[in-house]
Design an enzyme around this catalytic site. Structure first.
Site, PDB file in Angstrom:
ATOM      1  N   ARG A 122      66.753  84.354  75.072  1.00 15.63           N
ATOM      2  CA  ARG A 122      65.689  84.681  74.109  1.00 15.63           C
ATOM      3  C   ARG A 122      66.277  85.163  72.787  1.00 15.63           C
ATOM      4  O   ARG A 122      65.704  84.969  71.717  1.00 15.63           O
ATOM      5  CB  ARG A 122      64.709  85.733  74.682  1.00 15.63           C
ATOM      6  CG  ARG A 122      63.589  86.088  73.684  1.00 15.63           C
ATOM      7  CD  ARG A 122      62.366  86.736  74.323  1.00 15.63           C
ATOM      8  NE  ARG A 122      62.689  87.839  75.178  1.00 15.63           N
ATOM      9  CZ  ARG A 122      63.056  89.066  74.761  1.00 15.63           C
ATOM     10  NH1 ARG A 122      63.165  89.325  73.472  1.00 15.63           N
ATOM     11  NH2 ARG A 122      63.336  90.014  75.628  1.00 15.63           N
ATOM     12  N   TYR A 124      48.172  72.136  56.648  1.00 17.77           N
ATOM     13  CA  TYR A 124      48.065  71.641  58.026  1.00 17.77           C
ATOM     14  C   TYR A 124      47.015  72.482  58.772  1.00 17.77           C
ATOM     15  O   TYR A 124      46.954  73.701  58.590  1.00 17.77           O
ATOM     16  CB  TYR A 124      49.448  71.769  58.679  1.00 17.77           C
ATOM     17  CG  TYR A 124      49.468  71.516  60.157  1.00 17.77           C
ATOM     18  CD1 TYR A 124      49.221  70.258  60.672  1.00 17.77           C
ATOM     19  CD2 TYR A 124      49.760  72.544  61.054  1.00 17.77           C
ATOM     20  CE1 TYR A 124      49.245  70.024  62.030  1.00 17.77           C
ATOM     21  CE2 TYR A 124      49.796  72.317  62.420  1.00 17.77           C
ATOM     22  CZ  TYR A 124      49.528  71.050  62.900  1.00 17.77           C
ATOM     23  OH  TYR A 124      49.562  70.823  64.253  1.00 17.77           O
ATOM     24  N   ASP A 135      56.471  74.806  53.241  1.00 19.86           N
ATOM     25  CA  ASP A 135      56.468  73.963  54.438  1.00 19.86           C
ATOM     26  C   ASP A 135      56.993  72.593  54.012  1.00 19.86           C
ATOM     27  O   ASP A 135      56.324  71.851  53.288  1.00 19.86           O
ATOM     28  CB  ASP A 135      55.045  73.875  55.007  1.00 19.86           C
ATOM     29  CG  ASP A 135      54.972  73.077  56.311  1.00 19.86           C
ATOM     30  OD1 ASP A 135      55.852  72.235  56.540  1.00 19.86           O
ATOM     31  OD2 ASP A 135      54.006  73.297  57.070  1.00 19.86           O
ATOM     32  N   LYS A 141      58.615  66.915  64.103  1.00 22.12           N
ATOM     33  CA  LYS A 141      58.334  65.721  63.314  1.00 22.12           C
ATOM     34  C   LYS A 141      59.638  65.018  62.919  1.00 22.12           C
ATOM     35  O   LYS A 141      60.341  64.559  63.787  1.00 22.12           O
ATOM     36  CB  LYS A 141      57.464  66.104  62.113  1.00 22.12           C
ATOM     37  CG  LYS A 141      56.329  67.114  62.445  1.00 22.12           C
ATOM     38  CD  LYS A 141      55.255  66.550  63.334  1.00 22.12           C
ATOM     39  CE  LYS A 141      54.262  67.572  63.882  1.00 22.12           C
ATOM     40  NZ  LYS A 141      53.627  68.463  62.932  1.00 22.12           N
TER      41      LYS A 141
HETATM   42  C1  PLP Z   1      52.933  69.740  62.912  1.00 23.18           C
HETATM   43  C2  PLP Z   1      52.957  70.604  61.724  1.00 23.18           C
HETATM   44  C3  PLP Z   1      53.018  72.020  61.845  1.00 23.18           C
HETATM   45  C4  PLP Z   1      52.969  72.733  63.173  1.00 23.18           C
HETATM   46  O1  PLP Z   1      54.089  72.457  63.960  1.00 23.18           O
HETATM   47  P1  PLP Z   1      54.072  72.389  65.576  1.00 23.18           P
HETATM   48  O2  PLP Z   1      55.469  71.960  65.869  1.00 23.18           O
HETATM   49  O3  PLP Z   1      53.026  71.422  65.998  1.00 23.18           O
HETATM   50  O4  PLP Z   1      53.775  73.763  66.068  1.00 23.18           O
HETATM   51  C5  PLP Z   1      53.079  72.751  60.670  1.00 23.18           C
HETATM   52  N1  PLP Z   1      53.066  72.160  59.446  1.00 23.18           N
HETATM   53  C6  PLP Z   1      52.999  70.823  59.307  1.00 23.18           C
HETATM   54  C7  PLP Z   1      52.997  70.225  57.937  1.00 23.18           C
HETATM   55  C8  PLP Z   1      52.943  69.997  60.431  1.00 23.18           C
HETATM   56  O5  PLP Z   1      52.845  68.662  60.270  1.00 23.18           O
END
Ligand code: PLP
Length: 408
Positions: free
Chosen positions: A61, A125, A198, A224
């Protein structure tokens, strides 16, 4: 193998070699250390590890050899080619989490306390928006929303007393709205606010927000493009203030318990090595698809930052190396036409998420946003016929053939 007497020039070299650690067993690939805990030879050694004098891991952790490599690799990619304020190559600290949402929770909760305010752009998002309004706001942290593409509205919003953090997402999911990172981070810095970006849709290959001195944090859902194969969920938070990251942010991260796991981390490390190759293909395919759709008689309009018709084309062009692999378009004929198109696809995958090798197609009005009233979703651009596409790395002629037959 990890010591080089020259600087790596290219981002793909950094993706392959950056952050790697020599392995005591001479394993070529960073192994999966599927162990919850790490033993001590002596009590004294345990003390040294807890005091931070011996950097060997203690408990997964709190850290794991794989997490360390993944974090160092992402930090190397985000910092690549950037000079810090001291004139040396920029140093960043990254913390890998179980998901993007976990990394985002650490960001908001470690930077803000009750009474503070967070300023955001109107397009975010869905998960981030819900986290802010359903969790963060319950802790007396107020969320202020503005159109941060408009410098006057941004300046006015920044006059609000009590702002602690300005959080932007560019390009935003799913609208592809882009915010000028240089302008917003500079305005925020003058006010003494923290700034987080982000960078999920762009990836560090296409956009490096730390180029702008006012940016304090960068976030990725590694689920992603960084993983790139749709094989694991993950998130990362990177920071410029190493001391703050190692103390306050680290404390929230390990105490909230949103740590990654060694197997997903292994998949992430492998995936990141081909980031540049994949992104180049995602970008070139998306450009061809966008131009094809723009001319198609069944298509009302195409939203792609690479097209001069997109309202944020100029901002995207200024701050990104290329336009990415995400686009959306509207089929003529409303919700039924959207459903019909999706159902006729034979090659492209019907799924949410993005950044995988295969082309993913979703219909927000009947899927992710089915619970949102029509007027509300239309106010932020999610119309009945809107199709969102994460363009994959297949050969372009096959993607076009599938679209052509599905649109007939
Ligand atoms: C998918 C996504 C998130 C959240 O991420 P998870 O891995 O699904 O928790 C945050 N910001 C953007 C732009 C995303 O596409």
């Amino acid at each position: 193998m990890s010591s080089k007497d020259f600087k790596m020039k290219g981002s793909s070299t950094v993706a392959v070699h950056g952050g790697n650690e020599p392995d005591p067993m001479y394993s070529h690939i960073t192994p999966i250390y599927a162990s919850s805990t790490f033993y001590f030879d002596t009590a004294e050694q345990g003390m040294e590890r807890f005091a931070g004098e011996d950097k060997t891991q203690i408990y997964t952790r709190l850290g794991n050899p794989g997490f360390k490599v993944a974090e160092q690799k992402i930090a190397a990619l985000e910092a690549h080619g950037i000079t810090g304020q001291d004139g040396n190559p920029l140093q960043l600290k990254a913390l890998l989490h179980a998901s993007g949402q976990a990394a985002m929770s650490t960001l908001f909760l470690s930077t803000c306390k009750p009474g503070d305010k967070i300023l955001t752009h109107f397009s975010l998002y869905g998960g981030t928006q819900e986290l802010l309004t359903k969790v963060v706001e319950e802790h007396q942290i107020e969320i202020i929303v503005a159109d941060l593409r408009n410098p006057e509205l941004a300046a006015k919003a920044m006059e609000t007393p009590g702002i602690r953090l300005v959080h932007i997402e560019t390009p935003a999911n799913p609208t592809l709205s882009c915010v000028d990172i240089s302008l917003i981070s500079e305005m925020a810095k003058q006010k003494g606010y923290l700034v987080s970006v982000d960078n999920t849709f762009a990836s560090p290959y296409l956009q490096q927000p730390f180029k702008y001195p006012g940016v304090d944090f960068v976030f990725h859902s590694t689920t992603k493009y960084l993983n790139g194969h749709g094989s694991a969920i993950g998130g990362v938070l990177l920071g410029r203030d190493l001391e703050f990251m190692k103390t306050k942010v680290w404390k929230w991260h390990v105490l909230l318990g949103g740590n990654a796991n060694p197997f997903d981390c292994y998949l992430l490390i492998q995936g990141m090595k081909t980031l540049e190759l994949r992104m180049d293909r995602h970008c070139s395919n998306a450009m061809v698809v966008a131009e094809y759709l723009e001319k198609h008689p069944q298509v009302e309009k195409v939203m792609f930052t690479g097209l001069p018709s997109h309202p944020d084309h100029a901002i995207a062009k200024k701050q990104m190396k290329n336009f990415g692999g995400m686009l959306s378009f509207e089929v003529k004929g409303g919700i039924e036409a959207g459903v019909r198109f999706i159902n006729r696809l034979q090659l492209c995958t019907r799924a949410v998420s993005l950044g995988t090798l295969d082309t993913l197609v979703s219909h927000p009005a009947s899927m992710s946003h089915v619970g949102v009233p029509k007027a509300e979703r239309e106010s932020y651009g999610i119309t009945d016929g809107l199709i969102r596409m994460s363009v994959g790395i297949e050969n372009i002629e096959d993607i076009l053939t599938d679209l052509e037959q599905a649109l007939q």
